[in-house]
Design a protein around this motif. Structure first.
Motif, PDB file in Angstrom:
ATOM      1  N   ILE A   1     -11.723 -35.837  36.713  1.00 45.13           N
ATOM      2  CA  ILE A   1     -11.353 -34.461  36.384  1.00 45.13           C
ATOM      3  C   ILE A   1     -11.375 -34.330  34.865  1.00 45.13           C
ATOM      4  O   ILE A   1     -10.652 -35.050  34.163  1.00 45.13           O
ATOM      5  CB  ILE A   1      -9.953 -34.146  36.941  1.00 45.13           C
ATOM      6  CG1 ILE A   1      -9.949 -34.338  38.466  1.00 45.13           C
ATOM      7  CG2 ILE A   1      -9.531 -32.732  36.571  1.00 45.13           C
ATOM      8  CD1 ILE A   1      -8.551 -34.362  39.068  1.00 45.13           C
ATOM      9  N   SER A   2     -12.200 -33.428  34.348  1.00 47.47           N
ATOM     10  CA  SER A   2     -12.412 -33.359  32.902  1.00 47.47           C
ATOM     11  C   SER A   2     -11.117 -33.108  32.140  1.00 47.47           C
ATOM     12  O   SER A   2     -10.912 -33.665  31.050  1.00 47.47           O
ATOM     13  CB  SER A   2     -13.431 -32.266  32.570  1.00 47.47           C
ATOM     14  OG  SER A   2     -12.997 -30.994  33.045  1.00 47.47           O
ATOM     15  N   SER A   3     -10.229 -32.321  32.697  1.00 53.11           N
ATOM     16  CA  SER A   3      -8.984 -31.991  32.001  1.00 53.11           C
ATOM     17  C   SER A   3      -8.029 -33.182  31.912  1.00 53.11           C
ATOM     18  O   SER A   3      -7.059 -33.144  31.159  1.00 53.11           O
ATOM     19  CB  SER A   3      -8.276 -30.828  32.702  1.00 53.11           C
ATOM     20  OG  SER A   3      -7.951 -31.173  34.035  1.00 53.11           O
ATOM     21  N   SER A   4      -8.309 -34.256  32.656  1.00 52.79           N
ATOM     22  CA  SER A   4      -7.415 -35.419  32.625  1.00 52.79           C
ATOM     23  C   SER A   4      -7.676 -36.326  31.432  1.00 52.79           C
ATOM     24  O   SER A   4      -6.893 -37.241  31.164  1.00 52.79           O
ATOM     25  CB  SER A   4      -7.537 -36.218  33.920  1.00 52.79           C
ATOM     26  OG  SER A   4      -8.787 -36.876  34.015  1.00 52.79           O
ATOM     27  N   GLY A   5      -8.777 -36.082  30.717  1.00 51.66           N
ATOM     28  CA  GLY A   5      -9.067 -36.855  29.519  1.00 51.66           C
ATOM     29  C   GLY A   5      -9.145 -38.343  29.784  1.00 51.66           C
ATOM     30  O   GLY A   5      -9.743 -38.790  30.765  1.00 51.66           O
ATOM     31  N   SER A   6      -8.502 -39.122  28.907  1.00 48.43           N
ATOM     32  CA  SER A   6      -8.567 -40.578  29.016  1.00 48.43           C
ATOM     33  C   SER A   6      -7.745 -41.128  30.173  1.00 48.43           C
ATOM     34  O   SER A   6      -7.809 -42.321  30.470  1.00 48.43           O
ATOM     35  CB  SER A   6      -8.095 -41.226  27.709  1.00 48.43           C
ATOM     36  OG  SER A   6      -6.755 -40.867  27.434  1.00 48.43           O
ATOM     37  N   CYS A   7      -6.963 -40.265  30.860  1.00 49.09           N
ATOM     38  CA  CYS A   7      -6.221 -40.728  32.038  1.00 49.09           C
ATOM     39  C   CYS A   7      -7.151 -41.001  33.209  1.00 49.09           C
ATOM     40  O   CYS A   7      -6.795 -41.721  34.138  1.00 49.09           O
ATOM     41  CB  CYS A   7      -5.169 -39.687  32.444  1.00 49.09           C
ATOM     42  SG  CYS A   7      -3.702 -39.693  31.382  1.00 49.09           S
ATOM     43  N   ASP A   8      -8.368 -40.415  33.157  1.00 41.10           N
ATOM     44  CA  ASP A   8      -9.391 -40.674  34.186  1.00 41.10           C
ATOM     45  C   ASP A   8      -8.871 -40.467  35.603  1.00 41.10           C
ATOM     46  O   ASP A   8      -8.942 -41.368  36.461  1.00 41.10           O
ATOM     47  CB  ASP A   8      -9.949 -42.092  34.043  1.00 41.10           C
ATOM     48  CG  ASP A   8     -10.850 -42.243  32.820  1.00 41.10           C
ATOM     49  OD1 ASP A   8     -11.431 -41.235  32.385  1.00 41.10           O
ATOM     50  OD2 ASP A   8     -10.966 -43.362  32.294  1.00 41.10           O
ATOM     51  N   ARG A   9      -8.358 -39.276  35.865  1.00 39.42           N
ATOM     52  CA  ARG A   9      -7.946 -38.939  37.229  1.00 39.42           C
ATOM     53  C   ARG A   9      -9.180 -38.508  38.015  1.00 39.42           C
ATOM     54  O   ARG A   9      -9.947 -37.668  37.574  1.00 39.42           O
ATOM     55  CB  ARG A   9      -6.896 -37.828  37.213  1.00 39.42           C
ATOM     56  CG  ARG A   9      -5.634 -38.213  36.470  1.00 39.42           C
ATOM     57  CD  ARG A   9      -4.564 -37.132  36.525  1.00 39.42           C
ATOM     58  NE  ARG A   9      -3.474 -37.487  35.631  1.00 39.42           N
ATOM     59  CZ  ARG A   9      -3.227 -36.894  34.464  1.00 39.42           C
ATOM     60  NH1 ARG A   9      -3.981 -35.879  34.063  1.00 39.42           N
ATOM     61  NH2 ARG A   9      -2.229 -37.300  33.700  1.00 39.42           N
TER      62      ARG A   9
END
Length: 264
Positions: free
Chosen positions: A51-59
């Protein structure tokens, strides 16, 4: 014949009641909000479709929390698991969505506290003895420090979401042993598997103390370890190094999701 008919009749009733109770459990889990906490094994690193909005969290939309939400439609869904998260990270930044209306919480946490990435890097790049020494250091941390860290996280979850059913997901064994497989030595593979068991045992003990449910994924991943020929885990991936030793999309849907579904 009469006794057989009575036995069959009673068996039918018990089966119906069992199905009804199972359905009720799933329904109850979906009536309130679902909050998914944890590290990369819960965010879905290695499963793609981030999900692009998750950034570096890579959800990932292939991660087990996202899949469970899609299948059960809880009243709300907060997907807060993040790649690289430690217990301190959960306490500092992942608990904001928990409330009295939260009915289900899932979490995998502890691996990064114990130095999972460094353990695997050490074992890939160094000798058997260096690998075993690093694993022993991690085990010592699991003995001395991790239980207190987990206790703090679990207590905070209970305080913020007192009505929630909490499912703590463990970690899989990484290697199928006794097979011919290019890569790490049998000594390293066996030690890494033992370390995973050590971690799961420690986590399960603290989980039980809190009255939570431990979701043991070692059962679902059996036959799908690295070197199995049907692996649900990435081995070393030099092109996408962060994916290494994380579940694939199949590992999330076939390894983690059924465990959460059964426990929820």
């Amino acid at each position: 014949m009469r006794r057989s008919r009575i036995t069959a009749y009673l068996a039918t009733i018990f089966l119906a009641v069992g199905l009804a109770l199972t359905g009720a459990t799933s329904a109850n889990a979906a009536t309130g909000g679902y909050v998914a906490l944890g590290d990369s094994y819960s965010s879905g690193v290695g499963a793609g479709s981030y999900i692009s909005s998750s950034g570096s969290c890579d959800r990932s939309t292939n991660a087990y929390p996202y899949l469970w939400n899609a299948a059960h439609s809880p009243s709300s869904f907060s997907f807060l698991a993040c790649s690289g998260a430690t217990t301190d990270d959960v306490l500092a930044g992942q608990l904001g969505s928990l409330s009295s209306s939260t009915s289900l919480v899932s979490i995998s946490i502890g691996g990064n506290d114990a130095g999972f990435a460094d353990v695997m890097t050490t074992c890939v790049l160094n000798s058997d003895s260096t690998c075993l020494s690093r694993i022993n250091t991690a085990k010592a941390y699991v003995d001395s420090t991790l239980p207190g860290k987990l206790d703090a996280v679990y207590s905070a979850i209970s305080a913020k979401a007192p009505s929630a059913h909490v499912v703590v997901l463990g970690y899989p064994r990484f290697y199928k042993l006794g097979t011919t497989c290019v890569g790490l030595s049998d000594t390293k593979r066996s030690a890494i598997n033992d370390a995973s068991d050590y971690m799961d045992t420690a986590i399960a003990k603290v989980v039980a103390n809190h009255g939570f449910t431990f979701g043991d994924v070692r059962t679902t991943f059996t036959g799908h370890e690295i070197c199995s020929g049907s692996s649900w885990l990435h081995s070393v991936d030099w092109l996408n190094i962060g994916d290494s030793y994380h579940p694939t999309a199949d590992g999330q849907s076939g390894g983690y999701l059924p465990v959460l579904t059964n426990a929820a």
